[in-house]
Write a protein that holds these residues in place. Structure first.
Motif, mmCIF file in Angstrom:
data_model
loop_
_atom_site.group_PDB
_atom_site.id
_atom_site.type_symbol
_atom_site.label_atom_id
_atom_site.label_comp_id
_atom_site.label_asym_id
_atom_site.label_seq_id
_atom_site.Cartn_x
_atom_site.Cartn_y
_atom_site.Cartn_z
ATOM 1 N N THR A 25 1.099 8.999 4.433
ATOM 2 C CA THR A 25 0.742 7.504 4.190
ATOM 3 C C THR A 25 0.265 7.260 5.692
ATOM 4 O OG1 THR A 25 2.874 6.595 4.435
ATOM 5 C CG2 THR A 25 2.035 6.688 2.192
ATOM 6 N N ILE A 26 -0.968 6.667 5.741
ATOM 7 C CA ILE A 26 -1.553 6.256 6.960
ATOM 8 C C ILE A 26 -1.920 4.607 7.024
ATOM 9 C CG2 ILE A 26 -3.453 6.462 8.446
ATOM 10 C CD1 ILE A 26 -3.974 9.424 7.491
ATOM 11 N N CYS A 27 -1.550 4.114 7.956
ATOM 12 C CA CYS A 27 -1.824 2.791 8.110
ATOM 13 C C CYS A 27 -2.963 2.395 9.287
ATOM 14 C CB CYS A 27 -0.646 1.777 8.670
ATOM 15 S SG CYS A 27 -1.206 0.170 8.642
ATOM 16 N N LEU A 28 -4.038 1.843 8.764
ATOM 17 C CA LEU A 28 -5.212 1.491 9.654
ATOM 18 C C LEU A 28 -4.668 0.033 10.583
ATOM 19 C CD1 LEU A 28 -7.959 1.957 10.954
ATOM 20 C CD2 LEU A 28 -8.977 0.808 9.191
ATOM 21 N N LYS A 29 -4.383 0.119 11.613
ATOM 22 C CA LYS A 29 -3.851 -1.336 12.143
ATOM 23 C C LYS A 29 -4.835 -2.081 12.509
ATOM 24 C CE LYS A 29 -0.547 -0.822 15.371
ATOM 25 N NZ LYS A 29 -0.142 -0.637 16.529
ATOM 26 N N ASP A 30 -4.809 -3.522 12.292
ATOM 27 C CA ASP A 30 -5.602 -4.542 12.184
ATOM 28 C C ASP A 30 -6.269 -4.780 13.731
ATOM 29 O OD1 ASP A 30 -6.973 -6.883 12.239
ATOM 30 O OD2 ASP A 30 -5.317 -8.293 12.138
ATOM 31 N N GLN A 31 -7.432 -4.664 13.950
ATOM 32 C CA GLN A 31 -8.083 -4.832 15.275
ATOM 33 C C GLN A 31 -8.655 -6.320 15.574
ATOM 34 O OE1 GLN A 31 -8.179 -1.904 17.428
ATOM 35 N NE2 GLN A 31 -6.840 -1.485 15.867
ATOM 36 N N GLY A 32 -7.943 -7.192 14.574
ATOM 37 C CA GLY A 32 -7.944 -8.686 15.075
ATOM 38 C C GLY A 32 -8.774 -9.320 14.178
ATOM 39 N N GLN A 33 -9.120 -8.755 12.910
ATOM 40 C CA GLN A 33 -9.994 -9.494 12.058
ATOM 41 C C GLN A 33 -9.692 -9.359 10.543
ATOM 42 O OE1 GLN A 33 -13.966 -7.843 12.117
ATOM 43 N NE2 GLN A 33 -13.433 -5.840 12.082
ATOM 44 N N ASN A 34 -8.436 -8.759 10.288
ATOM 45 C CA ASN A 34 -8.070 -8.675 8.891
ATOM 46 C C ASN A 34 -8.005 -9.976 8.326
ATOM 47 O OD1 ASN A 34 -7.979 -5.924 9.607
ATOM 48 N ND2 ASN A 34 -5.917 -5.607 8.482
ATOM 49 N N ILE A 35 -8.197 -10.196 6.938
ATOM 50 C CA ILE A 35 -7.891 -11.379 5.982
ATOM 51 C C ILE A 35 -6.420 -11.591 6.022
ATOM 52 C CG2 ILE A 35 -8.003 -12.286 3.782
ATOM 53 C CD1 ILE A 35 -10.678 -12.362 5.076
ATOM 54 N N ASP A 80 0.756 -1.320 0.067
ATOM 55 C CA ASP A 80 -0.059 -0.035 -0.110
ATOM 56 C C ASP A 80 0.841 1.225 -0.240
ATOM 57 O OD1 ASP A 80 -2.736 -0.639 -0.321
ATOM 58 O OD2 ASP A 80 -2.765 -1.177 1.863
ATOM 59 N N PHE A 81 1.827 1.429 0.717
ATOM 60 C CA PHE A 81 2.602 2.499 1.064
ATOM 61 C C PHE A 81 3.781 2.881 0.186
ATOM 62 C CE2 PHE A 81 0.388 1.037 4.827
ATOM 63 C CZ PHE A 81 -0.602 1.477 4.831
ATOM 64 N N VAL A 82 4.709 1.872 -0.132
ATOM 65 C CA VAL A 82 5.793 2.235 -0.636
ATOM 66 C C VAL A 82 5.978 2.985 -1.805
ATOM 67 C CG1 VAL A 82 5.681 0.223 -2.265
ATOM 68 C CG2 VAL A 82 8.038 1.111 -1.696
ATOM 69 N N THR A 83 4.787 2.827 -2.988
ATOM 70 C CA THR A 83 4.753 3.723 -4.120
ATOM 71 C C THR A 83 4.237 5.157 -3.561
ATOM 72 O OG1 THR A 83 4.380 1.838 -5.467
ATOM 73 C CG2 THR A 83 3.975 3.975 -6.185
ATOM 74 N N ALA A 84 3.284 5.158 -2.728
ATOM 75 C CA ALA A 84 2.707 6.581 -2.244
ATOM 76 C C ALA A 84 3.843 7.343 -1.863
ATOM 77 C CB ALA A 84 1.538 6.230 -1.404
ATOM 78 N N LYS A 85 4.564 6.879 -0.843
ATOM 79 C CA LYS A 85 5.843 7.499 -0.295
ATOM 80 C C LYS A 85 6.796 8.110 -1.357
ATOM 81 C CE LYS A 85 7.537 5.843 3.680
ATOM 82 N NZ LYS A 85 8.123 4.857 4.686
ATOM 83 N N ILE A 110 8.775 -5.327 8.574
ATOM 84 C CA ILE A 110 8.970 -5.093 7.217
ATOM 85 C C ILE A 110 9.851 -3.795 7.025
ATOM 86 C CG2 ILE A 110 7.187 -3.310 6.358
ATOM 87 C CD1 ILE A 110 6.547 -5.290 4.075
ATOM 88 N N ALA A 111 10.830 -3.763 5.779
ATOM 89 C CA ALA A 111 11.750 -2.695 5.750
ATOM 90 C C ALA A 111 10.974 -1.191 5.735
ATOM 91 C CB ALA A 111 12.266 -2.817 4.160
ATOM 92 N N GLU A 112 11.731 -0.371 6.010
ATOM 93 C CA GLU A 112 11.518 0.918 6.306
ATOM 94 C C GLU A 112 10.739 1.481 5.005
ATOM 95 O OE1 GLU A 112 10.572 4.709 7.755
ATOM 96 O OE2 GLU A 112 11.217 2.748 9.185
ATOM 97 N N GLU A 113 11.202 1.253 3.953
ATOM 98 C CA GLU A 113 10.425 1.727 2.572
ATOM 99 C C GLU A 113 9.154 1.458 2.776
ATOM 100 O OE1 GLU A 113 12.099 0.543 -1.027
ATOM 101 O OE2 GLU A 113 12.642 -1.208 -0.235
ATOM 102 N N TYR A 114 8.522 0.199 3.276
ATOM 103 C CA TYR A 114 7.377 -0.247 3.016
ATOM 104 C C TYR A 114 6.444 0.202 4.220
ATOM 105 C CZ TYR A 114 9.000 -3.143 -0.506
ATOM 106 O OH TYR A 114 9.379 -3.837 -1.647
ATOM 107 N N GLN A 115 6.760 1.070 5.237
ATOM 108 C CA GLN A 115 6.338 1.370 6.498
ATOM 109 C C GLN A 115 5.635 2.627 6.168
ATOM 110 O OE1 GLN A 115 6.233 -0.173 9.409
ATOM 111 N NE2 GLN A 115 8.009 -1.533 9.693
ATOM 112 N N ALA A 116 4.394 2.660 6.829
ATOM 113 C CA ALA A 116 3.557 4.029 6.688
ATOM 114 C C ALA A 116 4.093 5.073 7.642
ATOM 115 C CB ALA A 116 2.085 3.647 7.067
#
Length: 216
Positions: A176-186, A165-170, A193-199
Motif C-alpha cells: 500500500t502507498i499513500c499519496l500525501k496531501d500537498q495542501g489541497q485535498n478535500i 483505503d489501506f486497511v483491507t488491502a493490507k 490513525i491506528a497502525e492497521e489503517y496506515q499505508a
C-alpha cells in the motif's frame, strides 16, 4: 489468463487528480447555466465554499432554483479536470509490467465521467465503483472484485484516505502507498490513525511513486 503478474490498483479522487478541481469545474458549469456573468458567480461560489458556507443553499435562494437541480448539475456534468503531474507518464511507462484498476466510492455516472475526462478508461482492466457494486471501501467485496477481474499475483494499491483505503488491502497482502496531501485535498489526512489503517509507504508526488515502482 494474463501474462502480467502485477497489478497497480488506484483510488481516484485526490489520488489521480485534485478533487477540488472537480468542484471548481462543477461551479463553472452551474454558473454558466444560470448567470450572465458566470466567471464572477463561479468565483463567488468557490469563495463561499472555502468560507464554509452552504453554497447550494445560497444559490437556490438567490436564483430560485431547486437544490436538487443544482446537485444534479454538480454530480452529472462532464468535468474539466486533469491528472496530477507524472500520473500519465507513470501509467504509460509501466503498461508492459502492470495491469491497472480503480477502486472508487461514489455514483457510477459521476466517477465514470471523471475517468473519461482524465483519459483513463482505456488503461483500466477493472473499474470498481461503490454504487455499481453496492458497497464502499473498506469493504472486502470491492477489493476482491479487482482480484477476480485481474487474477494477478501481486497487488500495489495507491490511495490517499487513511480511514478507508489501506486497511483491507493490507489484510489481503497488497503493498500500500499513500499519496500525501500537498495542501489541497478535500479530506484531511490523519496520520495519527491506528497502525492497521496506515499505508506501507508514503510519497509526496507521483514522480516518487514512479521511482518506487521502478525499484521493484
Amino acid at each position: 489468463m494474463t501474462t502480467k503478474i502485477k497489478a497497480l490498483v488506484l483510488d481516484l479522487d485526490d489520488t489521480l487528480y485534485a478533487e477540488i478541481n472537480y468542484l471548481e469545474s462543477a461551479y463553472r458549469f452551474i454558473a454558466a447555466q444560470i448567470s450572465a456573468q458566470p466567471q464572477q458567480l463561479s468565483a463567488n461560489m468557490l469563495a463561499q465554499y472555502h468560507a464554509g458556507e452552504n453554497v447550494f443553499e445560497n444559490i437556490s435562494k438567490i436564483y430560485q432554483i431547486d437544490k436538487s437541480k443544482l446537485l444534479d448539475w454538480y454530480r452529472f456534468h462532464k468535468p474539466d479536470i486533469t491528472l496530477f503531474q507524472d500520473v500519465a507518464e507513470t501509467l504509460n511507462h509501466f503498461t508492459t509490467d502492470y495491469m491497472y484498476a480503480v477502486i472508487t466510492d461514489g455514483r457510477s455516472e459521476t466517477q465514470r465521467n471523471k475517468l473519461q475526462a482524465l483519459g483513463l478508461t482505456d488503461f483500466l482492466s477493472s473499474i470498481v465503483i461503490s454504487e455499481e457494486i453496492g458497497s464502499e471501501k473498506p469493504s472486502l467485496v470491492n477489493y476482491k472484485k479487482v482480484m477476480s477481474d485481474l487474477q494477478c499475483e501481486q497487488y500495489i494499491y495507491v490511495g490517499d484516505n487513511l480511514k478507508k483505503d489501506f486497511v483491507t488491502a493490507k489484510r489481503l497482502g497488497w503493498t500500500t502507498i499513500c499519496l500525501k496531501d500537498q495542501g489541497q485535498n478535500i479530506h484531511t489526512q490523519n496520520f495519527s490513525i491506528a497502525e492497521e489503517y496506515q499505508a506501507d509507504h508514503y510519497f509526496n508526488s507521483w514522480q516518487e511513486i514512479r521511482e518506487f515502482l521502478s525499484s521493484r
